[in-house]
Write an enzyme that holds these catalytic residues in place. Structure first.
Site, PDB file in Angstrom:
ATOM      1  N   ARG A  59       8.287   2.430   9.095  1.00 38.62           N
ATOM      2  CA  ARG A  59       8.970   2.021   8.253  1.00 38.62           C
ATOM      3  C   ARG A  59      10.460   2.666   8.063  1.00 38.62           C
ATOM      4  NH1 ARG A  59       7.032   2.179   1.774  1.00 38.62           N
ATOM      5  NH2 ARG A  59       9.257   0.892   0.742  1.00 38.62           N
ATOM      6  N   GLY A  67       3.621   0.175   4.569  1.00 42.30           N
ATOM      7  CA  GLY A  67       3.631  -0.976   4.369  1.00 42.30           C
ATOM      8  C   GLY A  67       1.636  -1.861   5.095  1.00 42.30           C
ATOM      9  N   SER A 104       7.992   6.936  -1.428  1.00 39.40           N
ATOM     10  CA  SER A 104       6.961   6.427  -1.789  1.00 39.40           C
ATOM     11  C   SER A 104       5.714   7.478  -1.036  1.00 39.40           C
ATOM     12  CB  SER A 104       6.537   4.935   0.061  1.00 39.40           C
ATOM     13  OG  SER A 104       5.792   4.451  -0.366  1.00 39.40           O
ATOM     14  N   THR A 147       1.409 -12.771   0.316  1.00 38.47           N
ATOM     15  CA  THR A 147       1.388 -11.669   0.465  1.00 38.47           C
ATOM     16  C   THR A 147       2.703 -11.703   0.147  1.00 38.47           C
ATOM     17  OG1 THR A 147       2.248 -12.540   2.608  1.00 38.47           O
ATOM     18  CG2 THR A 147      -0.059 -11.643   2.853  1.00 38.47           C
ATOM     19  N   ARG A 163       3.809  -0.224  -5.259  1.00 36.03           N
ATOM     20  CA  ARG A 163       4.756   0.364  -6.282  1.00 36.03           C
ATOM     21  C   ARG A 163       6.225  -0.834  -7.013  1.00 36.03           C
ATOM     22  NH1 ARG A 163       8.713   3.637  -6.113  1.00 36.03           N
ATOM     23  NH2 ARG A 163       8.669   3.441  -4.520  1.00 36.03           N
ATOM     24  N   TRP A 205      -0.154  -4.226   2.767  1.00 38.08           N
ATOM     25  CA  TRP A 205       0.755  -4.988   3.581  1.00 38.08           C
ATOM     26  C   TRP A 205       0.016  -6.160   4.384  1.00 38.08           C
ATOM     27  CZ3 TRP A 205       6.406  -5.498   3.409  1.00 38.08           C
ATOM     28  CH2 TRP A 205       6.672  -7.654   2.580  1.00 38.08           C
ATOM     29  N   HIS A 255      -4.211   5.558  10.175  1.00 37.33           N
ATOM     30  CA  HIS A 255      -3.481   6.350  10.228  1.00 37.33           C
ATOM     31  C   HIS A 255      -2.843   7.516  10.357  1.00 37.33           C
ATOM     32  CE1 HIS A 255      -2.009   4.416   6.050  1.00 37.33           C
ATOM     33  NE2 HIS A 255      -2.448   5.297   5.407  1.00 37.33           N
ATOM     34  N   PHE A 304       5.755  -9.677  -1.945  1.00 34.35           N
ATOM     35  CA  PHE A 304       4.539  -8.223  -2.728  1.00 34.35           C
ATOM     36  C   PHE A 304       4.465  -8.812  -4.322  1.00 34.35           C
ATOM     37  CE2 PHE A 304       5.672  -5.050  -5.904  1.00 34.35           C
ATOM     38  CZ  PHE A 304       5.360  -4.602  -5.708  1.00 34.35           C
TER      39      PHE A 304
HETATM   40  P1  A3P Z   1       6.212   1.803  -2.145  1.00 32.40           P
HETATM   41  O1  A3P Z   1       6.347   2.491  -2.710  1.00 32.40           O
HETATM   42  O2  A3P Z   1       8.196   1.907  -1.760  1.00 32.40           O
HETATM   43  O3  A3P Z   1       6.756   0.638  -3.440  1.00 32.40           O
HETATM   44  P2  A3P Z   1       1.038   1.836   2.430  1.00 32.40           P
HETATM   45  O4  A3P Z   1       0.358   0.368   1.945  1.00 32.40           O
HETATM   46  O5  A3P Z   1       1.070   2.841   3.662  1.00 32.40           O
HETATM   47  O6  A3P Z   1      -0.014   2.906   1.919  1.00 32.40           O
HETATM   48  O7  A3P Z   1       1.782   1.167   1.962  1.00 32.40           O
HETATM   49  C1  A3P Z   1       2.987   1.337   0.562  1.00 32.40           C
HETATM   50  C2  A3P Z   1       4.368   0.793   0.441  1.00 32.40           C
HETATM   51  O8  A3P Z   1       4.068  -0.152   0.494  1.00 32.40           O
HETATM   52  C3  A3P Z   1       4.882   0.832  -1.189  1.00 32.40           C
HETATM   53  O9  A3P Z   1       5.971   0.970  -1.005  1.00 32.40           O
HETATM   54  C4  A3P Z   1       4.089  -0.111  -1.403  1.00 32.40           C
HETATM   55  O10 A3P Z   1       4.559  -1.268  -2.985  1.00 32.40           O
HETATM   56  C5  A3P Z   1       4.667  -1.793  -0.535  1.00 32.40           C
HETATM   57  N1  A3P Z   1       3.993  -2.607  -0.424  1.00 32.40           N
HETATM   58  C6  A3P Z   1       2.617  -2.615  -0.075  1.00 32.40           C
HETATM   59  N2  A3P Z   1       2.345  -4.367  -0.568  1.00 32.40           N
HETATM   60  C7  A3P Z   1       3.626  -4.839  -0.674  1.00 32.40           C
HETATM   61  C8  A3P Z   1       4.701  -6.057   0.098  1.00 32.40           C
HETATM   62  N3  A3P Z   1       3.659  -7.001  -0.190  1.00 32.40           N
HETATM   63  N4  A3P Z   1       5.331  -6.326  -0.071  1.00 32.40           N
HETATM   64  C9  A3P Z   1       6.823  -5.578   0.112  1.00 32.40           C
HETATM   65  N5  A3P Z   1       5.653  -4.065   0.221  1.00 32.40           N
HETATM   66  C10 A3P Z   1       4.827  -3.783  -0.739  1.00 32.40           C
END
Ligand code: A3P
Length: 274
Positions: free
Chosen positions: A121, A43, A129, A218, A237, A46, A99, A220
């Protein structure tokens, strides 16, 4: 696509040339930096957007070219170059993400007044993911199958390092004066509460109206809508807790549960899985 190992941790050389890791160590941290640290797919994008929205409610905008790109400090971005160089001259307050495991962080970070946010997470949803992400991104090794991917994840054979080493490395810093741990699951369950917590941690408390505005921008559906169709659709995703149930066999789930208990019992760190 190839990976190399630095201090036992594997990195994809396209995104993270070895020299970037060296330059990160000596990267000058400013006291007003905001540093977001996370294991991949937990996340990061996010929380980065939430921080940006909090700053935006004070009228602070960041550089346009960074707002829609993977912006991790250790990355080299095609057409832009090594971000560790670029960020040297970026205006304050800088929002930096990374990261890398704790041992690769800029050496001045923990002694500075920079605000450190650690995003976490649950490992099952993180694995799901990651699996999907690697299928979409040519620079990352595509898993042969879900089963082989699960084995690699459990064995800790992952870019940016094994999940538990990574999160526990950060968890050891929990008594540091300027660190805030946030969890994906808490953000999903009550985003305004986490926005409130975060804005006061950043020393930028928001009015209730502004908290709701940041949360609404913000959540999803809002982020997904804004980003779909651009290159950045890689960043969203499904955005749910518990998608692991659609992927894990009972046996795989038990193996994850065993490892979870082994690695986290008595640490005070725990995750929600639904
Ligand atoms: P999923 O693949 O389970 O959907 P990162 O940014 O660290 O690469 O994390 C990506 C993950 O955060 C993805 O999870 C993505 O969908 C999820 N994500 C991104 N924005 C989000 C939001 N606003 N609310 C919830 N999940 C979110």
């Amino acid at each position: 696509m190839t990976y190399y190992k630095e201090r036992g941790i594997s990195f994809p050389d396209t995104f993270v040339p070895r020299s970037n890791l060296e330059h990160m160590k000596t990267f000058d941290i400013r006291d007003d930096d905001i540093m977001i640290m996370s294991y991949p797919k937990t996340g990061t994008w996010w929380i980065y957007q939430v921080v940006k929205q909090i700053l935006a409610s004070e009228g602070i905008q960041d550089e346009k070219y960074l707002s829609n790109l993977p912006n991790h400090l250790e990355f080299t971005v095609p057409g832009i170059g090594a971000l560790v160089e670029l960020f040297k001259t970026a205006p304050s307050p800088r929002v930096l993400t990374t990261h890398v495991p704790v041992e690769f962080l800029p050496s001045g970070l923990l002694g500075s007044k920079a605000k450190i946010i650690v995003m976490m997470r649950n490992p099952k949803d993180t694995a799901v993911s990651t699996f999907h992400f690697y299928q979409k991104v040519p620079e990352m090794k595509t898993p042969e199958s879900w089963d082989s991917f699960v084995e690699e994840f459990l064995a800790g054979d992952c870019p940016w390092g094994p999940f538990y080493d990574h999160v526990l490395g950060f968890w050891k810093l929990k008594d540091h004066h300027n660190i805030l741990f946030l969890k994906y699951e808490d953000m999903k369950k009550d985003l305004p509460a986490e926005v409130r917590k975060l804005s006061s941690f950043l020393g930028r408390p928001l009015t209730e109206e502004a908290v709701q505005a940041v949360a609404s921008a913000t959540q999803f559906d809002s982020m997904n809508k804004t980003l779909v169709g651009q290159k950045i659709d890689l960043q969203t995703r499904k955005g749910v807790i518990g998608d692991w149930k659609n992927h894990f066999s009972d046996e795989q789930s038990r193996a994850f549960d065993d490892q979870y208990r082994d690695r986290l019992s008595n640490t005070g760190l725990e995750f929600e899985f639904e």
